[in-house]
Scaffold this motif. Structure first.
Motif, PDB file in Angstrom:
ATOM      1  N   ALA A   1      31.774  -1.132 -33.649  1.00 14.80           N
ATOM      2  CA  ALA A   1      30.709  -0.581 -34.510  1.00 14.80           C
ATOM      3  C   ALA A   1      31.074   0.840 -34.917  1.00 14.80           C
ATOM      4  N   ARG A   2      30.838   1.171 -36.193  1.00 12.03           N
ATOM      5  CA  ARG A   2      31.265   2.467 -36.736  1.00 12.03           C
ATOM      6  C   ARG A   2      30.088   3.432 -36.868  1.00 12.03           C
TER       7      ARG A   2
ATOM      8  N   LYS B   1      34.664   4.864 -33.984  1.00 11.22           N
ATOM      9  CA  LYS B   1      34.208   3.590 -33.455  1.00 11.22           C
ATOM     10  C   LYS B   1      33.536   3.847 -32.106  1.00 11.22           C
TER      11      LYS B   1
ATOM     12  N   GLU C   1      24.830  -0.843 -38.780  1.00  9.01           N
ATOM     13  CA  GLU C   1      25.616  -0.576 -37.575  1.00  9.01           C
ATOM     14  C   GLU C   1      24.726  -0.216 -36.392  1.00  9.01           C
TER      15      GLU C   1
ATOM     16  N   ARG D   1      23.314  -3.346 -35.017  1.00  9.64           N
ATOM     17  CA  ARG D   1      24.304  -4.084 -34.216  1.00  9.64           C
ATOM     18  C   ARG D   1      24.271  -3.616 -32.770  1.00  9.64           C
TER      19      ARG D   1
END
Length: 292
Positions: free
Chosen positions: A71-72, A82, A172, A175
């Motif tokens: 995930a960024r 990341k 993100e 996530r």
């Protein structure tokens, strides 16, 4: 009602209001008891329908599940990273999800986390690290940097200390939130987020080890959670002894005294004492034999 109370002493007025509240509360409770009459629909609906900011706010524990390490996010310096790059691969990590414009709860969580970190007996950077992620995509790197500096300064830690503050896109962030079971909502009316108060403890492998709930965190619980997450990397013999005598209670969400661990510790101490005594007598008999 206020003019009618104006001739009473203020203390008596407060006592009267308290009594009225207790009577009203008792009446409402009694009306809901079997055989005490039908509860009004308005009360049922009020209890059933939570306010919009609270609906969907929950923690669904995913113990042992991995985090999305790819995930960024954007760090406090404005650089894209990341998640796997900022999580320690050798130490456990305290992970918090907050947002910087939160009027109260996020500040309470972070302040409670800082207080516990100061009393752990463990060192940030040496024994564990920390990562905080904003759930608000409108937050900025400048706000991340400001929060990071403020909390590190309150702990007396240098700016290079490994507590990362990240922001990210809505996708993100979701996530990560979905991976840890952190369920939150956005209320358009108040323009605020409804979210739980929790700190996640992450293993060096990047999986979820423990959840610490609330806005105050007993240092004992946080330390034991970090030692537990560290696994084989528990630091000292004393730490290993402590871990053997405490056990996580899934019902209370706390670490409690573990009687069998204490019994094992006691048995070990007794064995060591007996062994020492036997060695002493054995050596004394050898000396007597040599003297004869």
């Amino acid at each position: 009602m206020k003019p009618a109370l104006s001739h009473f002493h203020p203390r008596a007025a407060r006592l009267g209001l308290l009594t009225a509240a207790l009577v009203l509360g008792t009446a409402l409770s009694a009306s809901a008891m079997p055989g005490a009459g039908k509860t009004p629909r308005a009360i049922i609906e009020a209890q059933r329908d939570l306010p919009p900011p609270v609906k969907g706010v929950d923690v669904e524990e995913h113990l042992g599940d991995p985090l999305p390490l790819d995930a960024r996010f954007t760090n406090e310096d404005g650089r894209e990273v990341k998640l796997g790059e900022v999580l320690s691969k050798t130490k456990p990590t305290l992970l918090t999800l907050v947002y910087y414009n939160c009027p109260m709860l996020c500040n309470l969580v972070l302040n409670g986390q800082v207080k516990a970190m100061q009393e752990l007996g463990l060192e940030l950077g040496e024994d564990y690290e920390a990562v905080t992620v904003s759930i608000d995509p409108e937050d900025t790197p400048a706000e991340s940097l400001n929060r990071r500096r403020r909390h590190l300064q309150s702990m007396g830690k240098p700016e290079r200390a490994p507590w990362h503050f990240l922001i990210g896109t809505d996708a993100e962030v979701h996530r990560l939130a979905d991976a840890v079971g952190f369920k939150y909502t956005y209320d358009t009316g108040t323009k605020q987020y409804g979210h739980p108060a929790v700190v996640q403890v992450i293993t060096p492998e990047g999986s979820i080890s423990r959840y610490l709930y609330g806005v105050t965190f007993p240092p004992k619980d946080m330390k034991l959670a970090l030692l537990e997450a560290a696994g084989g990397r528990v630091g000292t013999s004393f730490d290993r002894v402590v871990m053997s005598c405490f056990k996580y209670d899934t019902a209370s969400k706390r670490y409690g005294f573990y009687i069998f661990g204490f019994i094992r510790l006691g048995g070990t101490l007794v064995f060591c004492a007996l062994a020492t005594m036997l060695i002493y007598f054995w050596r004394r008999e050898l000396k007597k034999g040599a003297a004869a």
